[in-house]
Enzyme design. Structure first.
Site, PDB file in Angstrom:
ATOM      1  N   HIS A 289     -45.934   8.775 -16.712  1.00 14.95           N
ATOM      2  CA  HIS A 289     -44.399   8.672 -16.157  1.00 14.95           C
ATOM      3  C   HIS A 289     -43.857   9.914 -16.800  1.00 14.95           C
ATOM      4  CE1 HIS A 289     -44.069   4.306 -14.554  1.00 14.95           C
ATOM      5  NE2 HIS A 289     -45.237   4.773 -14.572  1.00 14.95           N
ATOM      6  N   VAL A 290     -42.854  10.616 -16.131  1.00 18.11           N
ATOM      7  CA  VAL A 290     -42.084  11.548 -16.930  1.00 18.11           C
ATOM      8  C   VAL A 290     -41.052  11.101 -17.671  1.00 18.11           C
ATOM      9  CG1 VAL A 290     -40.657  13.453 -16.298  1.00 18.11           C
ATOM     10  CG2 VAL A 290     -42.494  13.112 -14.834  1.00 18.11           C
TER      11      VAL A 290
END
Length: 258
Positions: free
Chosen positions: A110-111
């Site tokens: 995930h960012v």
């Protein structure tokens, strides 16, 4: 650390035929056919390369196998997770992958550069459209390809995280979570995986990485099984020199795909 000792395989991408197929087919030898997915006739030992999707994101060398006895789908479906991006998984020759081993690809990341790590990009429509340009402008944030060297043994239930490079001859203990690179001929275990010990000293590692026995023609491998299984690194290098089995050193550090 020399180029030879840099962790990682030199399995090349490109054609879905791993290097060295022709030398691995010898009609005069009674050995497993690397094109046969199940040389023992069941799922306990399945050669990885012949079951891969052509043009897919996984490339494997000859004679690398996995235990598929507990799987309900193929290698890519059961063992390679979150392969949503452009990153690929490279596996060298003569690797042993136990039951339950998984390779987590960069699509799982995930960012989390900002306050939230929620995967808005995963949803088509306004959420993706409203974010994609900013992510492109930010530049690459992924960890790249995952590379497993030659003659690597990965124990039951181990997990290899995105972008990791595992060097030739390494051993990954059962249940390990491998989140960082593993040097050649190193034994690691635990969560997160940590070095337990080196299999050999630096000079012996250099000898083995120079000899590169996994690149020998299969006839030479078959002829020298006692030395390979029970011998010493200096014996392997001596054989390689005496029989002119030393190929050119990799033009780039191990793990390169060029």
């Amino acid at each position: 650390m020399t180029d030879h000792q840099a962790p990682g395989p030199d399995v090349a991408p490109g054609p879905d035929v791993a290097p060295g197929l022709d030398p691995d087919l010898d009609p005069d030898l009674d050995i497993p056919d690397p094109r046969d997915p199940r040389p023992l006739g069941d799922d306990r030992l399945v050669f990885i390369r012949p079951v891969l999707e052509p043009g897919g994101k996984v490339v494997a060398g000859n004679f690398s196998y996995y235990d598929a006895s507990e799987d309900t789908a193929g290698f890519e479906e059961s063992r390679v997770r979150y392969a949503f991006g452009t990153e690929r998984l490279f596996i060298g020759r003569y690797c042993s992958v136990a039951a339950g081993v998984t390779f987590v690809m960069a699509g799982a990341n995930h960012v989390f550069d900002g306050p939230t790590g929620y995967p808005f990009l995963s949803f088509e429509g306004d959420w993706r459209d409203g974010l994609i340009d900013d992510l492109i402008a930010r530049g690459p944030g992924r960890k790249g390809d995952t590379r497993i060297g030659n003659d690597v043994w990965i124990g039951r239930g181990a997990t290899v995280m995105p972008g990791v490079t595992v060097g030739d001859g390494a051993i990954i203990g059962a249940g390990a979570l491998v989140a960082s690179d593993v040097a050649p001929y190193t034994i690691v275990g635990g969560n997160p995986a940590r070095v337990i010990r080196a299999r050999y000293g630096p000079e012996d590692v250099e000898r083995l990485l120079t000899a590169r026995w996994w690149d020998w023609p299969v006839a030479a491998v078959s002829r020298h099984l006692p030395e390979l299984v029970l011998g010493r690194p200096e014996q392997i290098l001596s054989i390689a020199r005496a029989e002119h089995l030393l190929g050119p050193a990799p033009a780039t550090p191990q793990g390169s795909t060029s």
